[in-house]
Design a protein around this motif. Structure first.
Motif, PDB file in Angstrom:
ATOM      1  N   ILE A 162       0.719  -1.077  -0.340  1.00  0.00           N
ATOM      2  CA  ILE A 162      -0.149   0.304  -0.044  1.00  0.00           C
ATOM      3  C   ILE A 162       1.000   1.147   0.039  1.00  0.00           C
ATOM      4  N   PHE A 163       2.456   0.882   0.408  1.00  0.00           N
ATOM      5  CA  PHE A 163       2.600   2.064   0.377  1.00  0.00           C
ATOM      6  C   PHE A 163       3.287   2.824  -1.148  1.00  0.00           C
ATOM      7  N   GLU A 181      -5.675   6.678  -5.267  1.00  0.00           N
ATOM      8  CA  GLU A 181      -5.897   4.548  -4.831  1.00  0.00           C
ATOM      9  C   GLU A 181      -5.719   4.480  -3.504  1.00  0.00           C
ATOM     10  N   LEU A 182      -5.650   5.415  -2.498  1.00  0.00           N
ATOM     11  CA  LEU A 182      -5.274   5.181  -1.024  1.00  0.00           C
ATOM     12  C   LEU A 182      -7.104   5.546  -0.680  1.00  0.00           C
ATOM     13  N   LYS A 183      -7.158   6.762  -1.017  1.00  0.00           N
ATOM     14  CA  LYS A 183      -8.869   8.017  -0.859  1.00  0.00           C
ATOM     15  C   LYS A 183      -9.918   6.403  -0.865  1.00  0.00           C
ATOM     16  N   PHE A 229      -6.936   0.157   6.172  1.00  0.00           N
ATOM     17  CA  PHE A 229      -7.884   1.260   5.405  1.00  0.00           C
ATOM     18  C   PHE A 229      -7.235   2.086   6.769  1.00  0.00           C
ATOM     19  N   LEU A 230      -6.173   2.107   7.976  1.00  0.00           N
ATOM     20  CA  LEU A 230      -5.553   2.624   8.368  1.00  0.00           C
ATOM     21  C   LEU A 230      -4.173   3.365   8.182  1.00  0.00           C
ATOM     22  N   LEU A 231      -3.803   2.662   7.460  1.00  0.00           N
ATOM     23  CA  LEU A 231      -2.663   2.398   6.838  1.00  0.00           C
ATOM     24  C   LEU A 231      -2.576   3.301   6.032  1.00  0.00           C
ATOM     25  N   LEU A 283      -1.640   9.058   3.604  1.00  0.00           N
ATOM     26  CA  LEU A 283      -2.041  10.662   3.037  1.00  0.00           C
ATOM     27  C   LEU A 283      -1.811  11.604   3.506  1.00  0.00           C
ATOM     28  N   LYS A 284      -1.835  11.490   5.201  1.00  0.00           N
ATOM     29  CA  LYS A 284      -1.377  12.242   6.448  1.00  0.00           C
ATOM     30  C   LYS A 284      -0.078  12.841   6.308  1.00  0.00           C
TER      31      LYS A 284
END
Length: 218
Positions: free
Chosen positions: A86-87, A93-95, A109-111, A116-117
């Protein structure tokens, strides 16, 4: 299995399903584990893909279960492998992971939120709630009209047979479980009406056929 329980998560690994069931019970969430795997593996390979173990909860407990899984996943964030796939995801894609939270694990989900943050994109609670509401609205919509199945159902119904009755009953009663535990009809009202007619015609044709066969030998 009690009919009050509906599927919360599905696994093809029994050990993983058992572990989650035990976690829920330890935290006061009543649950059941149902094995709906294929009874016979024609390949004789004991293929895990054919395994289907379902964790079932009461709809009212879905939110509690989701909250618990997020709390447990929070503890694993610090130890996540830097090479985790996911990195490499783009911001879009993260959204999408956040928008379609039901398709991803709690850890993913948390990652996604965390990455994103770190990239300067903040996703607040209000936005997440909006995503959830839109997602539920989209998932609650009936699926595309099963025209081929409806036509096949009518044809088989007029010729009699149990298959038509099964098709009619399926079209009329099929439901899906939303991420919040709510059960909704899978097909539109017009398609369910077709199912009811197919069911009635199939039953009548079957009765007439059986009656004819009885009188045939009198």
């Amino acid at each position: 299995m009690n009919t009050d329980f509906v599927t919360f998560q599905r696994f093809n690994d029994r050990a993983a399903a058992l572990a989650l069931a035990e976690t829920f019970r330890e935290n006061g969430i009543e649950c059941g584990l149902e094995d709906v795997s294929e009874n016979f593996d024609v390949s004789f390979a004991n293929n895990e893909i054919n395994k289907d173990f379902r964790i079932k909860l009461k709809p009212a407990d879905f939110e509690r279960a989701d909250t618990l899984l997020l709390q447990l996943a929070e503890k694993d964030l610090a130890d996540i492998d830097p090479g985790y796939y996911i990195f490499d995801f783009s911001n879009e894609e993260l959204k999408e992971i956040i928008e379609k939270q039901d398709e991803w694990s709690s850890l993913d989900f948390l990652l996604a939120k965390k990455i994103l943050k770190e990239r300067g994109v903040e996703v607040n609670v209000s936005q997440i709630q909006t995503f959830k509401e839109k997602r539920l609205e989209a998932l609650a919509k009936p699926v595309e009209s099963p025209k081929v199945l409806i036509v096949a159902g009518y044809i088989l119904a007029f010729f009699g047979g149990l298959i038509a009755i099964i098709i009619g009953a399926y079209l009329r009663t099929h439901k899906r479980t939303l991420p919040n535990g709510e059960r909704v009809f899978g097909y539109a009202a017009s398609d369910r009406a077709h199912g009811e007619r197919i069911l009635i015609i199939g039953v009548l044709t079957l009765i007439l056929s059986a009656t004819y066969q009885c009188f045939k030998y009198i």
